[in-house]
Design an enzyme around this catalytic site. Structure first.
Site, PDB file in Angstrom:
ATOM      1  N   GLY A   7      67.717 122.662  32.393  1.00 23.93           N
ATOM      2  CA  GLY A   7      66.727 122.347  33.411  1.00 23.93           C
ATOM      3  C   GLY A   7      67.304 121.399  34.447  1.00 23.93           C
ATOM      4  O   GLY A   7      68.465 120.976  34.370  1.00 23.93           O
ATOM      5  N   HIS A  47      77.971 115.490  44.499  1.00 19.00           N
ATOM      6  CA  HIS A  47      78.694 116.383  43.589  1.00 19.00           C
ATOM      7  C   HIS A  47      80.183 116.420  43.937  1.00 19.00           C
ATOM      8  O   HIS A  47      81.030 116.350  43.059  1.00 19.00           O
ATOM      9  CB  HIS A  47      78.105 117.803  43.642  1.00 19.00           C
ATOM     10  CG  HIS A  47      77.041 118.046  42.626  1.00 19.00           C
ATOM     11  ND1 HIS A  47      77.259 118.815  41.515  1.00 19.00           N
ATOM     12  CD2 HIS A  47      75.764 117.630  42.556  1.00 19.00           C
ATOM     13  CE1 HIS A  47      76.148 118.860  40.798  1.00 19.00           C
ATOM     14  NE2 HIS A  47      75.223 118.153  41.411  1.00 19.00           N
TER      15      HIS A  47
END
Length: 171
Positions: A7, A47
Site C-alpha cells: 500500500g 526518490h
C-alpha cells in the site's frame, strides 16, 4: 524476477531498492512517475536523492516494455511503479491497453538480468464509486496476477515488513 506489492507508504520502494542493491551495480531505475504538479515533483526529487550513483535513472512513464528490453544484459533493474505506469496508460487512453500489458509481461519474462517490479496493491479496499476507479482497480489486479504468475518471487510489504507470498524466503 521479483514482484513487490504494498500500500501507500508501506515501505515497498525501500525494500525493492534493497533487493537491487544486494546485486552488483550499476543499477538501473525505471521511473514511471510524471511531475504534473509541485507535490509530485517534490516526491520524484526525494526518490532520486535516495538513489545516488551507481544508480542510473531512466524515465519510462509510458513505454516501459521497451525500457526493460533496452536494459543492458545482466544489469539489475528496478521498476517503480507499475500502478503509475498503468495510470499513465489509462489517462493517455491507450488504444489497446491489453496489448500494452501483454508487451510489458513479455518484456518482464524476457528480462536479461535481475528485475524487481514495484506496484501498489489497490484491491484491499472498498469498491470504488466511479467507473474509472473500478476499471483501474480491476486492471491493476489482473496485471499483478499475470506478473505474479511468472515471477520467481512475490512479496507483500506491510508497515515496512516483507511478507513472502511466493518463492524462497531466504533469497
Amino acid at each position: 524476477m521479483t514482484l513487490v506489492l504494498g500500500g501507500a507508504r508501506s515501505g515497498k520502494s525501500r525494500y525493492a531498492e534493497g533487493l537491487i542493491e544486494a546485486q552488483p551495480g550499476p543499477w538501473r531505475y525505471l521511473a514511471t512517475a510524471q511531475g504534473w504538479d509541485d507535490e509530485m515533483r517534490a516526491r520524484i526529487a526525494q526518490h532520486r536523492a535516495r538513489r545516488p550513483p551507481p544508480w542510473e535513472t531512466v524515465d519510462a512513464p509510458r513505454d516501459l516494455a521497451s525500457a526493460i528490453r533496452q536494459a543492458p544484459a545482466g544489469r539489475p533493474v528496478l521498476v517503480d511503479c507499475l500502478t503509475l505506469w498503468l495510470t499513465n496508460a489509462m489517462l493517455d487512453e491507450a488504444a489497446d491497453l491489453a496489448a500494452e500489458v501483454d508487451g510489458l509481461v513479455e518484456a518482464c519474462r524476457a528480462a536479461a538480468g535481475p528485475l524487481v517490479l514495484v506496484s501498489n496493491e489497490v484491491g484491499l479496499s472498498i469498491v470504488p464509486e466511479n467507473a474509472l476507479a473500478r476499471r483501474f482497480r480491476d486492471e491493476a489486479g489482473r496485471l499483478h496476477q499475470r506478473l505474479a504468475a511468472i515471477a520467481d518471487r512475490a512479496v507483500l510489504v506491510v508497515a515496512g515488513l516483507p511478507m513472502i507470498l511466493k518463492g524462497d524466503p531466504a533469497a
